[in-house]
Structures are given as structure tokens and as C-alpha cells.
Design an enzyme around this catalytic site. Structure first.
Site, PDB file in Angstrom:
ATOM      1  N   SER A  47       0.852  -1.464   0.119  1.00 50.14           N
ATOM      2  CA  SER A  47      -0.167   0.379  -0.031  1.00 50.14           C
ATOM      3  C   SER A  47       0.327   1.273  -0.214  1.00 50.14           C
ATOM      4  CB  SER A  47      -0.985   0.263   1.278  1.00 50.14           C
ATOM      5  OG  SER A  47      -1.794  -1.099   1.504  1.00 50.14           O
ATOM      6  N   HIS A  67      -1.081  -2.406  -7.375  1.00 50.74           N
ATOM      7  CA  HIS A  67      -2.294  -2.860  -6.534  1.00 50.74           C
ATOM      8  C   HIS A  67      -3.319  -2.320  -6.323  1.00 50.74           C
ATOM      9  CE1 HIS A  67      -2.712   0.409  -2.870  1.00 50.74           C
ATOM     10  NE2 HIS A  67      -2.523  -0.314  -2.459  1.00 50.74           N
ATOM     11  N   GLU A 108      -3.509  -0.108  -9.795  1.00 50.66           N
ATOM     12  CA  GLU A 108      -2.121   0.457  -9.742  1.00 50.66           C
ATOM     13  C   GLU A 108      -1.051  -0.268 -10.325  1.00 50.66           C
ATOM     14  OE1 GLU A 108      -3.269   4.041  -7.140  1.00 50.66           O
ATOM     15  OE2 GLU A 108      -2.152   2.929  -7.104  1.00 50.66           O
ATOM     16  N   ASN A 157      -3.698   5.743  -2.511  1.00 45.59           N
ATOM     17  CA  ASN A 157      -3.947   5.497  -0.918  1.00 45.59           C
ATOM     18  C   ASN A 157      -2.635   7.066  -0.370  1.00 45.59           C
ATOM     19  OD1 ASN A 157      -4.722   3.543  -0.743  1.00 45.59           O
ATOM     20  ND2 ASN A 157      -2.337   2.504  -0.699  1.00 45.59           N
TER      21      ASN A 157
HETATM   22  N1  CAA Z   1     -16.944 -10.190  -2.326  1.00 50.14           N
HETATM   23  C1  CAA Z   1     -17.852 -10.048  -3.628  1.00 50.14           C
HETATM   24  N2  CAA Z   1     -18.598  -9.532  -3.477  1.00 50.14           N
HETATM   25  C2  CAA Z   1     -19.005  -8.522  -2.787  1.00 50.14           C
HETATM   26  C3  CAA Z   1     -18.250  -7.997  -1.949  1.00 50.14           C
HETATM   27  C4  CAA Z   1     -16.888  -9.164  -1.423  1.00 50.14           C
HETATM   28  N3  CAA Z   1     -16.046  -8.886  -0.568  1.00 50.14           N
HETATM   29  N4  CAA Z   1     -18.317  -6.485  -1.015  1.00 50.14           N
HETATM   30  C5  CAA Z   1     -19.365  -6.387  -2.046  1.00 50.14           C
HETATM   31  N5  CAA Z   1     -20.100  -7.354  -2.411  1.00 50.14           N
HETATM   32  C6  CAA Z   1     -20.775  -6.993  -3.702  1.00 50.14           C
HETATM   33  C7  CAA Z   1     -22.012  -7.595  -3.130  1.00 50.14           C
HETATM   34  O1  CAA Z   1     -22.431  -8.495  -4.370  1.00 50.14           O
HETATM   35  C8  CAA Z   1     -23.032  -7.741  -2.427  1.00 50.14           C
HETATM   36  O2  CAA Z   1     -24.717  -7.727  -2.594  1.00 50.14           O
HETATM   37  P1  CAA Z   1     -24.839  -8.932  -0.893  1.00 50.14           P
HETATM   38  O3  CAA Z   1     -24.329  -7.766  -0.327  1.00 50.14           O
HETATM   39  O4  CAA Z   1     -26.234  -9.129  -1.963  1.00 50.14           O
HETATM   40  O5  CAA Z   1     -23.924  -9.813  -1.537  1.00 50.14           O
HETATM   41  C9  CAA Z   1     -22.965  -5.972  -3.310  1.00 50.14           C
HETATM   42  O6  CAA Z   1     -21.580  -5.875  -3.934  1.00 50.14           O
HETATM   43  C10 CAA Z   1     -23.076  -4.605  -2.510  1.00 50.14           C
HETATM   44  O7  CAA Z   1     -22.421  -5.033  -1.217  1.00 50.14           O
HETATM   45  P2  CAA Z   1     -23.043  -4.364   0.097  1.00 50.14           P
HETATM   46  O8  CAA Z   1     -24.049  -4.432   0.885  1.00 50.14           O
HETATM   47  O9  CAA Z   1     -22.011  -4.772   1.393  1.00 50.14           O
HETATM   48  O10 CAA Z   1     -22.216  -2.815   0.405  1.00 50.14           O
HETATM   49  P3  CAA Z   1     -21.817  -1.597  -0.572  1.00 50.14           P
HETATM   50  O11 CAA Z   1     -23.482  -1.433  -1.643  1.00 50.14           O
HETATM   51  O12 CAA Z   1     -21.847  -0.574   0.535  1.00 50.14           O
HETATM   52  O13 CAA Z   1     -20.285  -1.636  -1.473  1.00 50.14           O
HETATM   53  C11 CAA Z   1     -18.480  -1.584  -0.522  1.00 50.14           C
HETATM   54  C12 CAA Z   1     -19.445  -2.567  -0.464  1.00 50.14           C
HETATM   55  C13 CAA Z   1     -18.226  -2.293  -2.278  1.00 50.14           C
HETATM   56  C14 CAA Z   1     -17.231  -1.459  -0.150  1.00 50.14           C
HETATM   57  C15 CAA Z   1     -18.934  -0.159  -1.385  1.00 50.14           C
HETATM   58  O14 CAA Z   1     -19.516   0.481   0.280  1.00 50.14           O
HETATM   59  C16 CAA Z   1     -17.331   0.715  -1.014  1.00 50.14           C
HETATM   60  O15 CAA Z   1     -16.934   1.081  -2.420  1.00 50.14           O
HETATM   61  N6  CAA Z   1     -16.969   1.529   0.014  1.00 50.14           N
HETATM   62  C17 CAA Z   1     -15.554   1.872  -0.216  1.00 50.14           C
HETATM   63  C18 CAA Z   1     -14.565   1.410  -0.270  1.00 50.14           C
HETATM   64  C19 CAA Z   1     -13.090   1.585  -0.830  1.00 50.14           C
HETATM   65  O16 CAA Z   1     -12.943   2.761  -0.798  1.00 50.14           O
HETATM   66  N7  CAA Z   1     -12.551   0.848  -0.945  1.00 50.14           N
HETATM   67  C20 CAA Z   1     -10.615   0.630  -1.396  1.00 50.14           C
HETATM   68  C21 CAA Z   1      -9.861   1.084   0.359  1.00 50.14           C
HETATM   69  S1  CAA Z   1      -8.499   1.538   0.182  1.00 50.14           S
HETATM   70  C22 CAA Z   1      -7.691   0.207  -0.792  1.00 50.14           C
HETATM   71  O17 CAA Z   1      -8.219  -0.856  -0.470  1.00 50.14           O
HETATM   72  C23 CAA Z   1      -6.161   0.489  -0.842  1.00 50.14           C
HETATM   73  C24 CAA Z   1      -5.216   0.274   0.383  1.00 50.14           C
HETATM   74  O18 CAA Z   1      -3.671   0.117  -0.099  1.00 50.14           O
HETATM   75  C25 CAA Z   1      -5.515   0.745   1.858  1.00 50.14           C
HETATM   76  P1  NAD Z   2      -3.890  -8.749   6.289  1.00 47.45           P
HETATM   77  O1  NAD Z   2      -3.626  -8.976   7.821  1.00 47.45           O
HETATM   78  O2  NAD Z   2      -5.085  -9.353   5.949  1.00 47.45           O
HETATM   79  O3  NAD Z   2      -3.151 -10.467   5.195  1.00 47.45           O
HETATM   80  C1  NAD Z   2      -1.096 -10.950   5.661  1.00 47.45           C
HETATM   81  C2  NAD Z   2      -1.389 -12.557   5.359  1.00 47.45           C
HETATM   82  O4  NAD Z   2      -0.132 -12.131   5.040  1.00 47.45           O
HETATM   83  C3  NAD Z   2      -1.812 -12.946   6.804  1.00 47.45           C
HETATM   84  O5  NAD Z   2      -2.636 -13.546   6.213  1.00 47.45           O
HETATM   85  C4  NAD Z   2      -0.593 -14.207   6.777  1.00 47.45           C
HETATM   86  O6  NAD Z   2      -0.416 -14.480   7.600  1.00 47.45           O
HETATM   87  C5  NAD Z   2      -0.020 -13.405   6.058  1.00 47.45           C
HETATM   88  N1  NAD Z   2       1.196 -13.836   5.483  1.00 47.45           N
HETATM   89  C6  NAD Z   2       2.553 -13.307   7.023  1.00 47.45           C
HETATM   90  N2  NAD Z   2       3.730 -13.172   6.342  1.00 47.45           N
HETATM   91  C7  NAD Z   2       3.592 -14.389   5.262  1.00 47.45           C
HETATM   92  C8  NAD Z   2       4.436 -15.006   4.645  1.00 47.45           C
HETATM   93  N3  NAD Z   2       5.733 -14.997   5.100  1.00 47.45           N
HETATM   94  N4  NAD Z   2       4.567 -16.504   4.119  1.00 47.45           N
HETATM   95  C9  NAD Z   2       3.010 -16.573   3.710  1.00 47.45           C
HETATM   96  N5  NAD Z   2       2.011 -15.901   4.278  1.00 47.45           N
HETATM   97  C10 NAD Z   2       2.201 -15.016   5.204  1.00 47.45           C
HETATM   98  O7  NAD Z   2      -3.120  -7.880   5.231  1.00 47.45           O
HETATM   99  P2  NAD Z   2      -3.775  -7.367   4.370  1.00 47.45           P
HETATM  100  O8  NAD Z   2      -4.633  -6.582   4.182  1.00 47.45           O
HETATM  101  O9  NAD Z   2      -3.993  -8.469   3.047  1.00 47.45           O
HETATM  102  O10 NAD Z   2      -2.596  -6.445   3.851  1.00 47.45           O
HETATM  103  C11 NAD Z   2      -1.578  -7.251   2.666  1.00 47.45           C
HETATM  104  C12 NAD Z   2      -0.528  -6.536   1.892  1.00 47.45           C
HETATM  105  O11 NAD Z   2      -1.917  -5.268   1.082  1.00 47.45           O
HETATM  106  C13 NAD Z   2      -0.297  -4.879   2.845  1.00 47.45           C
HETATM  107  O12 NAD Z   2       1.291  -4.623   1.779  1.00 47.45           O
HETATM  108  C14 NAD Z   2      -1.047  -4.171   2.490  1.00 47.45           C
HETATM  109  O13 NAD Z   2      -0.443  -2.554   2.579  1.00 47.45           O
HETATM  110  C15 NAD Z   2      -1.579  -4.325   1.100  1.00 47.45           C
HETATM  111  N6  NAD Z   2      -3.228  -3.414   0.786  1.00 47.45           N
HETATM  112  C16 NAD Z   2      -3.726  -3.750   1.914  1.00 47.45           C
HETATM  113  C17 NAD Z   2      -5.327  -3.087   1.595  1.00 47.45           C
HETATM  114  C18 NAD Z   2      -5.965  -3.291   3.065  1.00 47.45           C
HETATM  115  O14 NAD Z   2      -7.454  -2.708   2.598  1.00 47.45           O
HETATM  116  N7  NAD Z   2      -6.509  -3.661   3.659  1.00 47.45           N
HETATM  117  C19 NAD Z   2      -5.594  -2.135   0.659  1.00 47.45           C
HETATM  118  C20 NAD Z   2      -4.572  -2.261  -0.705  1.00 47.45           C
HETATM  119  C21 NAD Z   2      -3.018  -3.151  -0.304  1.00 47.45           C
END
Ligand code: CAA
Ligand code: NAD
Length: 313
Positions: free
Chosen positions: A144, A165, A177, A215
Site C-alpha cells: 500500500s 496495487h 494501479e 493512498n
Molecule cells: N466479495 C464479493 N462481493 C462483494 C463483496 C466482497 N467482499 N463486498 C461487496 N460485494 C458486492 C456484493 O454483490 C454485495 O451484495 P450482497 O451483499 O448481496 O452480497 C454488493 O457488493 C453490495 O455490498 P454491500 O451491501 O455490503 O454494501 P455496499 O453497496 O455499500 O458496497 C463496498 C460495499 C463496495 C465495499 C462500498 O461500500 C465501497 O465501495 N466502499 C469503499 C471501499 C474503498 O474505498 N476501498 C478502497 C480502500 S483503500 C485500499 O484498498 C488501498 C489500500 O492500500 C489500503
Molecule cells: P492481512 O493481515 O489481512 O493479510 C496478510 C496475510 O499474510 C496474513 O494472512 C498472514 O498470515 C500472511 N503472511 C504473513 N507473512 C507471510 C509469509 N511470509 N508467507 C505467507 N503468508 C504470510 O493484510 P492485508 O490487508 O491483506 O494486506 C496485505 C498487503 O496488501 C499489505 O502490503 C497491505 O499494505 C496491502 N494492501 C492492503 C489493503 C487493505 O485494504 N487492507 C489494500 C491494498 C493493499
């Protein structure tokens, strides 16, 4: 032989995009992200192996994938339960799990690393597999926030290294990405982009900068929301409502922080703070530190900024 055929033939035989496509994929880490990446790759016809650290984690990943696949199947085949069942069965038949890292990469075209956000652990992992994976295998990290170049530094295949990503939840979020470092070859970049498209994602390209595009914008937003809560400006619920109704965000910042995982957000901010100590936005936030220390990581542990019932999606 027509001119058109000759031109096409030349294009197909020389275009990097047409080099042997990615078929076998190894996803390392079957947590929140790894299981989503593995699921989508298997759904789109790839043979996938998920590597985890113990049986418990494998079971958790399998259950997560099963549940998510059912949701996808229900959406795709609304009134056709038999087709939905076939889709789930065929997807699962392409998914395998392993505890043996070296064995899982010995015949793979692409490794996608999705373990915890920790540079030392990622280094250990990539140096272990570099000497075992075939020469043509591409390595990618789903980090991330860490630098892809820093992660790749321990390998001898920087030309076959990049960032892929994904976004959470992977089966739903349409963006991928694609990150290239200066050493990433055109062929590797083309193959990574083509694979993203084969997964049904829209790809964008970004340089190897902290947080890439999404991010770098999203994490400071989450951090500012936590600081707002710490100051007592508004409640978490009101801040979430404000951003959902006032800015049309699908989730408020606290719902999203719990969804992403508070540990992940803290890892990201801490890493950036270490690298850029003068940037105010990246400075540690006591409330976030407290939650992580208490194990309140969000949805995955049942409590974060909010409490969740068992079985909450
Ligand atoms: N797997 C499969 N399908 C899924 C799912 C999952 N994990 N989550 C949601 N869905 C689908 C399903 O079809 C679901 O319908 P059902 O509940 O009947 O199964 C439908 O989407 C609608 O889902 P929800 O009713 O739970 O809720 P929603 O309409 O609010 O959608 C959401 C959920 C898509 C997560 C929406 O809230 C959303 O877009 N949230 C923002 C997510 C976001 O910003 N993500 C990026 C995070 S940052 C990142 O990932 C990067 C990083 O490195 C940290
Ligand atoms: P998580 O904690 O849900 O999962 C990590 C998994 O890796 C765990 O199940 C752990 O047992 C496993 N693990 C640790 N060391 C290992 C190894 N040596 N070999 C095999 N498995 C191992 O974390 P996450 O949220 O899935 O994040 C994973 C990566 O993806 C991170 O680099 C995070 O920054 C990135 N990421 C996270 C998000 C998010 O929304 N959480 C979104 C995009 C990218």
C-alpha cells in the site's frame, strides 16, 4: 499473404504484450487482499496457488473466498442457480493452497506478494524465492505504501519486478494501479497491465511514489478524520455521515479505516513518517496507536472505531 496479415503477424510476434501470457499465479499471503486477488484470478481462468503460514490461515482464506464467490455468483447468475453453482465449482477447481513457499513458486508465471506491510518481511520473502522461481517469473508487490524499488532491491530480477496495487474488496473494486520502477522492462510492464485487464480491472500507471495515486490522497484523509475525532470536533458517526452525504463517499472515513484495517493504516503512516519526518500529515496519531495496541484493528477483529457483530460483511 496480404499486407494486413504481414503487419499483424509482425506485431504479434514482436509485441511484448503478446509474449507468453500469464497463466499460473502464486499469491503469497491469503489475508484480506491476497484472498481477493486469488479469487479474482481464479474467476478469470488462471491457475492460482495461495501461500500462507499455517493451516489456520489457509482455512480462513478458503472460507473468505467461498463466501465472496457466492456473493459474486449470486450477482452474476441471479435467476440461474445451476450456472452459479458451476461458476463457483469451476473457480474453486483452479484454486490451490500451500504452506511450502519454494514449491509454490517453482512453476509460476507471476508472484503477487500480499503479506503484511513490513519491509523486512517482504525482503525475506523475495530473497527466498528469487533463486527458486523460474527465470521468466514476474514478481509483484501489492504494497500500500512501501517503495517498490526498496522491496525489489534484494532480488536479481529488477527488470521483472513491479507493483500491482489492488483495492479492497478486490472482487468489487475496479481499479488496479500498475507501478513500474526504472528497471522494470517494457515486457514486464506490458504483461502486468495485460494481466490486470484479463482480471477485468481498469489499470492506471503510476511512478514508484509513496502511496501511488489513491493512498497518497486517501490515507491523509483517514488520518485527518482521526485527528478530528481526537480533538472532539465531531463524533465518528457524524464525521462518517458528513462524508457520505456531503461528499458522496460510499463509506465514511471511520467505516473505511475499519474496513481497510487500522494496523494497515498505521503501518502506512509510520513508514511515511520515518521517511519524511517533517510532513505534518504523516505524524503519529495517539488514538490510532491506542486502537492498534488494543487489537482493535477493525472489521477483521470485530472492533475498531466501531463494534461489529459476528458475521458482519
Ligand atoms: N466479495 C464479493 N462481493 C462483494 C463483496 C466482497 N467482499 N463486498 C461487496 N460485494 C458486492 C456484493 O454483490 C454485495 O451484495 P450482497 O451483499 O448481496 O452480497 C454488493 O457488493 C453490495 O455490498 P454491500 O451491501 O455490503 O454494501 P455496499 O453497496 O455499500 O458496497 C463496498 C460495499 C463496495 C465495499 C462500498 O461500500 C465501497 O465501495 N466502499 C469503499 C471501499 C474503498 O474505498 N476501498 C478502497 C480502500 S483503500 C485500499 O484498498 C488501498 C489500500 O492500500 C489500503
Ligand atoms: P492481512 O493481515 O489481512 O493479510 C496478510 C496475510 O499474510 C496474513 O494472512 C498472514 O498470515 C500472511 N503472511 C504473513 N507473512 C507471510 C509469509 N511470509 N508467507 C505467507 N503468508 C504470510 O493484510 P492485508 O490487508 O491483506 O494486506 C496485505 C498487503 O496488501 C499489505 O502490503 C497491505 O499494505 C496491502 N494492501 C492492503 C489493503 C487493505 O485494504 N487492507 C489494500 C491494498 C493493499
Amino acid at each position: 499473404m496480404t499486407f494486413q496479415f504481414l503487419v499483424l503477424n509482425r506485431y504479434f510476434s514482436s509485441s511484448p504484450a503478446m509474449a507468453a501470457a500469464i497463466k499460473n499465479v502464486t499469491v503469497i499471503g491469503g489475508g484480506l487482499m491476497g484472498s481477493g486477488i486469488a479469487q479474482v484470478a481464479a474467476q478469470t481462468g488462471h491457475r492460482v496457488t495461495v501461500v500462507e503460514v499455517n493451516e489456520n490461515a489457509i482455512e480462513k482464506a478458503k472460507n473468505g473466498i467461498q463466501n465472496s464467490l457466492q456473493r459474486v455468483a449470486k450477482k452474476l447468475y441471479k435467476d440461474k442457480p445451476a450456472d452459479a453453482e458451476t461458476f463457483v465449482k469451476e473457480t474453486l477447481s483452479r484454486l490451490h493452497t500451500s504452506l511450502d513457499l519454494k514449491d509454490a513458486v517453482k512453476d509460476t508465471d507471476l508472484v503477487v506478494e500480499a503479506i503484511v506491510e513490513n519491509l523486512d518481511l517482504k525482503h525475506k520473502l523475495f530473497s527466498t524465492i528469487d533463486s527458486v522461481a523460474p527465470n521468466h517469473t514476474i514478481f509483484a508487490s501489492n504494497t500500500s505504501s512501501l517503495s517498490i524499488q526498496d522491496i525489489a532491491s534484494v532480488t536479481k530480477r529488477k527488470d521483472r519486478f513491479g507493483g500491482l496495487h489492488f483495492f479492497n474488496p478486490v472482487p468489487v473494486m475496479k481499479l488496479l494501479e500498475v507501478i513500474r520502477i526504472p528497471e522494470t522492462s517494457d515486457e514486464t510492464y506490458e504483461k502486468m497491465t495485460a494481466w490486470g485487464k484479463a482480471l477485468g480491472k481498469t489499470t492506471i500507471t503510476c511512478k514508484d511514489t509513496p502511496g501511488f495515486v489513491v493512498n497518497r490522497l486517501l490515507v491523509p484523509l483517514l488520518a485527518e478524520a482521526v485527528r478530528m475525532l481526537e480533538r472532539g470536533d465531531a463524533t465518528a458517526r457524524d464525521i462518517d455521515t458528513a462524508m457520505k452525504l456531503g461528499a458522496s463517499h460510499p463509506m465514511g472515513p471511520f467505516e473505511l479505516a475499519d474496513y481497510v484495517g487500522n494496523d494497515t493504516t498505521k503501518f502506512i503512516l509510520d513508514g511515511w513518517h520515518q521517511k519524511y519526518p517533517d510532513v505534518e500529515l504523516f505524524k503519529p496519531i495517539p488514538l490510532l496507536t491506542k486502537l492498534v495496541e488494543e487489537g482493535k484493528l477493525g472489521l477483521k477483529t470485530g472492533e475498531g472505531f466501531y463494534k461489529y457483530d459476528k458475521g458482519t460483511k
